[in-house]
Design a protein around this motif. Structure first.
Motif, PDB file in Angstrom:
ATOM      1  N   HIS A  28       0.302  -0.814   0.282  1.00  0.00           N
ATOM      2  CA  HIS A  28       0.183   0.065  -0.003  1.00  0.00           C
ATOM      3  C   HIS A  28       0.917   1.536   0.088  1.00  0.00           C
ATOM      4  CE1 HIS A  28      -3.501  -2.768   0.984  1.00  0.00           C
ATOM      5  NE2 HIS A  28      -2.640  -3.313   1.850  1.00  0.00           N
ATOM      6  N   ASP A  29       0.633   2.322  -0.437  1.00  0.00           N
ATOM      7  CA  ASP A  29       0.550   3.705  -0.295  1.00  0.00           C
ATOM      8  C   ASP A  29       1.182   3.766   1.266  1.00  0.00           C
ATOM      9  OD1 ASP A  29       1.792   4.442  -3.173  1.00  0.00           O
ATOM     10  OD2 ASP A  29      -0.557   4.716  -3.108  1.00  0.00           O
ATOM     11  N   PRO A  30       1.781   5.448   1.609  1.00  0.00           N
ATOM     12  CA  PRO A  30       2.796   5.627   0.607  1.00  0.00           C
ATOM     13  C   PRO A  30       3.975   4.247   0.001  1.00  0.00           C
ATOM     14  CG  PRO A  30       3.470   6.340   2.983  1.00  0.00           C
ATOM     15  CD  PRO A  30       2.078   5.068   2.568  1.00  0.00           C
ATOM     16  N   HIS A  31       4.494   4.470  -1.195  1.00  0.00           N
ATOM     17  CA  HIS A  31       5.784   4.179  -1.361  1.00  0.00           C
ATOM     18  C   HIS A  31       5.020   2.467  -1.736  1.00  0.00           C
ATOM     19  CE1 HIS A  31       8.333   7.455  -0.702  1.00  0.00           C
ATOM     20  NE2 HIS A  31       7.748   7.103   0.675  1.00  0.00           N
ATOM     21  N   ARG A  32       4.091   2.452  -2.269  1.00  0.00           N
ATOM     22  CA  ARG A  32       3.049   0.758  -2.865  1.00  0.00           C
ATOM     23  C   ARG A  32       4.842   0.445  -3.542  1.00  0.00           C
ATOM     24  NH1 ARG A  32      -1.734  -0.411  -5.835  1.00  0.00           N
ATOM     25  NH2 ARG A  32      -1.058   1.922  -7.032  1.00  0.00           N
ATOM     26  N   GLY A  33       5.344  -0.767  -3.487  1.00  0.00           N
ATOM     27  CA  GLY A  33       5.856  -1.856  -4.300  1.00  0.00           C
ATOM     28  C   GLY A  33       7.393  -1.947  -4.160  1.00  0.00           C
ATOM     29  N   ARG A  34       7.644  -0.372  -3.355  1.00  0.00           N
ATOM     30  CA  ARG A  34       8.614  -0.870  -2.554  1.00  0.00           C
ATOM     31  C   ARG A  34       9.624  -1.659  -1.592  1.00  0.00           C
ATOM     32  NH1 ARG A  34      11.707   5.268  -3.634  1.00  0.00           N
ATOM     33  NH2 ARG A  34      11.055   5.299  -6.157  1.00  0.00           N
ATOM     34  N   TRP A  35      10.553  -1.836  -1.922  1.00  0.00           N
ATOM     35  CA  TRP A  35      11.170  -2.580  -0.467  1.00  0.00           C
ATOM     36  C   TRP A  35      11.123  -1.669   0.941  1.00  0.00           C
ATOM     37  CZ3 TRP A  35      10.855  -8.314   0.141  1.00  0.00           C
ATOM     38  CH2 TRP A  35      10.588  -8.259  -1.515  1.00  0.00           C
ATOM     39  N   SER A  36      11.148  -2.410   1.987  1.00  0.00           N
ATOM     40  CA  SER A  36      11.064  -1.295   3.347  1.00  0.00           C
ATOM     41  C   SER A  36      11.403  -2.211   4.984  1.00  0.00           C
ATOM     42  CB  SER A  36      10.014  -0.003   3.375  1.00  0.00           C
ATOM     43  OG  SER A  36      10.249   0.440   4.674  1.00  0.00           O
ATOM     44  N   LEU A  37      11.798  -1.862   5.421  1.00  0.00           N
ATOM     45  CA  LEU A  37      11.552  -2.406   6.482  1.00  0.00           C
ATOM     46  C   LEU A  37       9.962  -2.693   7.355  1.00  0.00           C
ATOM     47  CD1 LEU A  37      14.620   0.108   8.497  1.00  0.00           C
ATOM     48  CD2 LEU A  37      14.592  -2.343   7.887  1.00  0.00           C
ATOM     49  N   PRO A  38       9.695  -3.540   7.791  1.00  0.00           N
ATOM     50  CA  PRO A  38       8.294  -3.829   8.922  1.00  0.00           C
ATOM     51  C   PRO A  38       7.899  -3.520   9.688  1.00  0.00           C
ATOM     52  CG  PRO A  38      10.029  -5.860   9.450  1.00  0.00           C
ATOM     53  CD  PRO A  38      10.890  -4.392   8.122  1.00  0.00           C
ATOM     54  N   GLY A  39       7.267  -2.542   9.774  1.00  0.00           N
ATOM     55  CA  GLY A  39       6.613  -1.349  10.475  1.00  0.00           C
ATOM     56  C   GLY A  39       5.663  -0.896  10.080  1.00  0.00           C
ATOM     57  N   GLY A  40       4.814  -0.456  11.061  1.00  0.00           N
ATOM     58  CA  GLY A  40       3.539   0.722  11.496  1.00  0.00           C
ATOM     59  C   GLY A  40       2.666   1.378  12.373  1.00  0.00           C
ATOM     60  N   ARG A  41       2.050   1.502  12.278  1.00  0.00           N
ATOM     61  CA  ARG A  41       1.535   3.006  12.707  1.00  0.00           C
ATOM     62  C   ARG A  41       1.045   2.286  14.967  1.00  0.00           C
ATOM     63  NH1 ARG A  41      -3.352   5.917   9.668  1.00  0.00           N
ATOM     64  NH2 ARG A  41      -1.893   6.585   7.783  1.00  0.00           N
ATOM     65  N   VAL A  42       1.715   3.378  15.549  1.00  0.00           N
ATOM     66  CA  VAL A  42       1.464   3.696  16.958  1.00  0.00           C
ATOM     67  C   VAL A  42       0.335   3.204  17.119  1.00  0.00           C
ATOM     68  CG1 VAL A  42       2.554   3.648  19.237  1.00  0.00           C
ATOM     69  CG2 VAL A  42       3.782   3.926  16.864  1.00  0.00           C
TER      70      VAL A  42
END
Length: 134
Positions: free
Chosen positions: A28-42
């Protein structure tokens, strides 16, 4: 400096026994399709540690224990605190926020960076924190 309307987020810097780094490809956006560290909202009322454990379990299937805050980075309206984590169990599988997941070594990470397939500034940030894969 962060904005008053910043959304607090957490990210996990997780290595396996071979020094490979865990990355997710954002579904999902932001940056859908790009690789990143796992994580999310607090979530409201959650500590960073609680959010990190929940988010990594949901996104990667792994049970982690946060160890050390490596740093905090702004990304648009998000303020992301990234923590080094250790894996205590679970089974690696991409959750609903990730369309792919995997452990990457140094060469694979460099190839992703060269192809502009990482989220903005991830490679430089991890380099600064001495948190690149082997």
């Amino acid at each position: 400096m962060h904005r008053a309307d910043s959304v607090r987020c957490v990210g996990g810097i997780v290595f396996d026994a071979d020094g490979r780094l865990l990355l997710v490809r954002r579904a999902h956006d932001p940056h859908r399709g790009r690789w990143s560290l796992p994580g999310g909202r607090v979530r409201p009322g959650e500590t960073d540690a609680e959010a990190l454990v929940r988010e990594l379990r949901e996104e990667t299937g792994l049970h982690v224990a946060p160890v050390t805050l490596r740093g905090t980075v702004p990304l648009g309206r998000y303020l992301i605190s990234d923590y080094t984590c250790t894996v205590s169990g679970g089974r690696l599988c991409a959750g609903d926020d990730a369309d792919d997941i995997g452990w990457v070594n140094s060469a694979q990470f460099s190839a992703l960076a060269t192809r502009d397939a990482l989220t903005p500034d991830l490679a430089e940030t991890l380099r600064t924190w001495d948190a690149l894969p082997r």
